[in-house]
Scaffold this motif. Structure first.
Motif, PDB file in Angstrom:
ATOM      1  N   PRO A   9     -50.419 146.115 -13.369  1.00 54.24           N
ATOM      2  CA  PRO A   9     -50.462 145.814 -12.034  1.00 54.24           C
ATOM      3  C   PRO A   9     -49.653 146.412 -10.992  1.00 54.24           C
ATOM      4  N   ARG A  10     -50.240 146.551  -9.641  1.00 52.94           N
ATOM      5  CA  ARG A  10     -49.442 147.300  -8.689  1.00 52.94           C
ATOM      6  C   ARG A  10     -48.141 146.843  -8.225  1.00 52.94           C
ATOM      7  N   GLU A 136     -44.723 139.617  -6.984  1.00 53.94           N
ATOM      8  CA  GLU A 136     -43.916 140.005  -5.833  1.00 53.94           C
ATOM      9  C   GLU A 136     -44.773 141.031  -4.976  1.00 53.94           C
ATOM     10  N   ALA A 137     -45.447 141.854  -5.546  1.00 53.55           N
ATOM     11  CA  ALA A 137     -46.040 142.654  -4.547  1.00 53.55           C
ATOM     12  C   ALA A 137     -47.257 141.922  -3.835  1.00 53.55           C
ATOM     13  N   ARG A 138     -48.035 141.030  -4.525  1.00 50.64           N
ATOM     14  CA  ARG A 138     -48.898 140.133  -3.733  1.00 50.64           C
ATOM     15  C   ARG A 138     -48.238 139.434  -2.761  1.00 50.64           C
ATOM     16  N   ALA A 139     -46.922 138.873  -3.098  1.00 49.03           N
ATOM     17  CA  ALA A 139     -46.504 137.850  -2.104  1.00 49.03           C
ATOM     18  C   ALA A 139     -46.148 138.820  -0.622  1.00 49.03           C
ATOM     19  N   GLY A 183     -46.862 133.968   1.022  1.00 48.92           N
ATOM     20  CA  GLY A 183     -45.996 135.203   1.009  1.00 48.92           C
ATOM     21  C   GLY A 183     -44.605 134.858   0.713  1.00 48.92           C
ATOM     22  N   SER A 184     -43.804 135.955   0.694  1.00 44.32           N
ATOM     23  CA  SER A 184     -42.236 136.058   0.489  1.00 44.32           C
ATOM     24  C   SER A 184     -41.483 136.097   1.338  1.00 44.32           C
ATOM     25  N   ASN A 185     -41.671 135.967   2.751  1.00 49.12           N
ATOM     26  CA  ASN A 185     -41.091 136.437   3.692  1.00 49.12           C
ATOM     27  C   ASN A 185     -40.951 135.036   4.709  1.00 49.12           C
ATOM     28  N   ARG A 186     -39.765 134.207   4.299  1.00 45.53           N
ATOM     29  CA  ARG A 186     -39.912 133.132   5.068  1.00 45.53           C
ATOM     30  C   ARG A 186     -39.517 133.014   6.702  1.00 45.53           C
ATOM     31  N   TYR A 187     -38.915 133.929   6.940  1.00 44.28           N
ATOM     32  CA  TYR A 187     -38.749 134.282   8.535  1.00 44.28           C
ATOM     33  C   TYR A 187     -39.981 134.544   9.131  1.00 44.28           C
ATOM     34  N   TYR A 188     -40.861 135.347   8.578  1.00 50.42           N
ATOM     35  CA  TYR A 188     -42.269 135.475   9.114  1.00 50.42           C
ATOM     36  C   TYR A 188     -42.962 134.302   9.170  1.00 50.42           C
TER      37      TYR A 188
END
Length: 259
Positions: A9-10, A136-139, A183-188
């Motif tokens: 996986p990338r 993690e990368a996909r998020a 995604g991983s960024n809850r601020y966004y």
């Protein structure tokens, strides 16, 4: 021809130090919420045109470091820089002469759309065996793509408030949320929900505004649990939004003051 899939996986490599420094230097001229300490009181601030010059330099450095062709990490970082450059132009258009606004917003829209196309090109699709990412990368990819789609919604809001015909902002906020939720960024995610709530107030969609506000609150809670590095930014984004969600007049003013 079918693209070869890399073994395993990338992941995404961090932006190179030099490029990150130039990118962050551009951000402080356009996106900082208060005057940075290293910008003198006699210097124009914000200075969106200056910010775009920094973004242009950073983007060119992304193209082919060390003589190699860009890979997926370079693509996503170039897309991030393009997004910030495009939205700096949105901010610049707000204070520009009325006759120049339409052309500036059209250019900004195209730059943001190009950025979204870059991140979309990295998304796996069924028809072609594109690389599989680590979770993690996909998020991370989902967050960056969602943030750019949200910027298109924010640009549409600015155009609407300036009485410029454009697409409906709801389309973009709804699509952005699909990616930002995974995604991983809850601020966004909080920011997108806040912006969507503000547009809903402006357009008289009271129930929709309340629903988006609840989404923003839930995102802040998730940040505390899942994404603590962005918790304070998410919390501050929601906190500053609530006063201007009181009525359409305040929301319209805020859409131009804090797009």
């Amino acid at each position: 021809m079918i693209r070869q899939v890399e073994a395993g996986p990338r992941t995404f490599r961090p932006m190179g130090t030099g490029r990150r420094h130039i990118h962050e230097h551009g951000l402080k001229w356009t996106a900082a919420k208060s005057r940075p300490a290293d910008i003198g009181p006699n210097e124009q601030w914000p200075d969106h045109e200056r910010a775009r010059r920094f973004f242009e330099v950073a983007s060119k450095l992304q193209e082919a470091p060390n003589g190699h062709h860009p890979d997926h990490s370079l693509t996503i970082h170039t897309a991030r820089i393009a997004r910030d450059a495009g939205f700096a132009l949105v901010r610049q258009a707000i204070t520009a002469e009325k006759g120049a606004r339409l052309a500036m917003l059209k250019q900004a829209w195209q730059e943001l759309a190009d950025s979204a196309q870059m991140t979309e090109s990295l998304m796996p699709v069924e028809a072609e065996p594109l690389p599989v990412y680590t979770p993690e990368a996909r998020a991370f990819l989902d967050s960056e793509h969602g943030a750019t789609i949200s910027c298109l919604g924010r640009t549409a809001v600015v155009a609407k408030v300036l009485d410029i015909q454009t697409k409906e902002p709801d389309i973009f906020f709804d699509e952005a949320q699909i990616y930002l939720a995974t995604g991983s960024n809850r601020y966004y995610e909080t920011s997108n929900a806040k912006q969507a709530a503000r547009w809903s107030v402006i357009s008289g969609q009271t129930d929709r505004a309340q629903s988006w506000l609840e989404t923003a609150r839930d995102s802040v809670k998730r940040a505390l649990e899942e994404n603590p590095v962005n918790y304070q930014a998410a919390q501050a984004s929601l906190y500053e939004a609530e006063p201007y969600l009181a009525n359409p007049v305040a929301a319209r003013a805020a859409a131009l003051a804090r797009p």
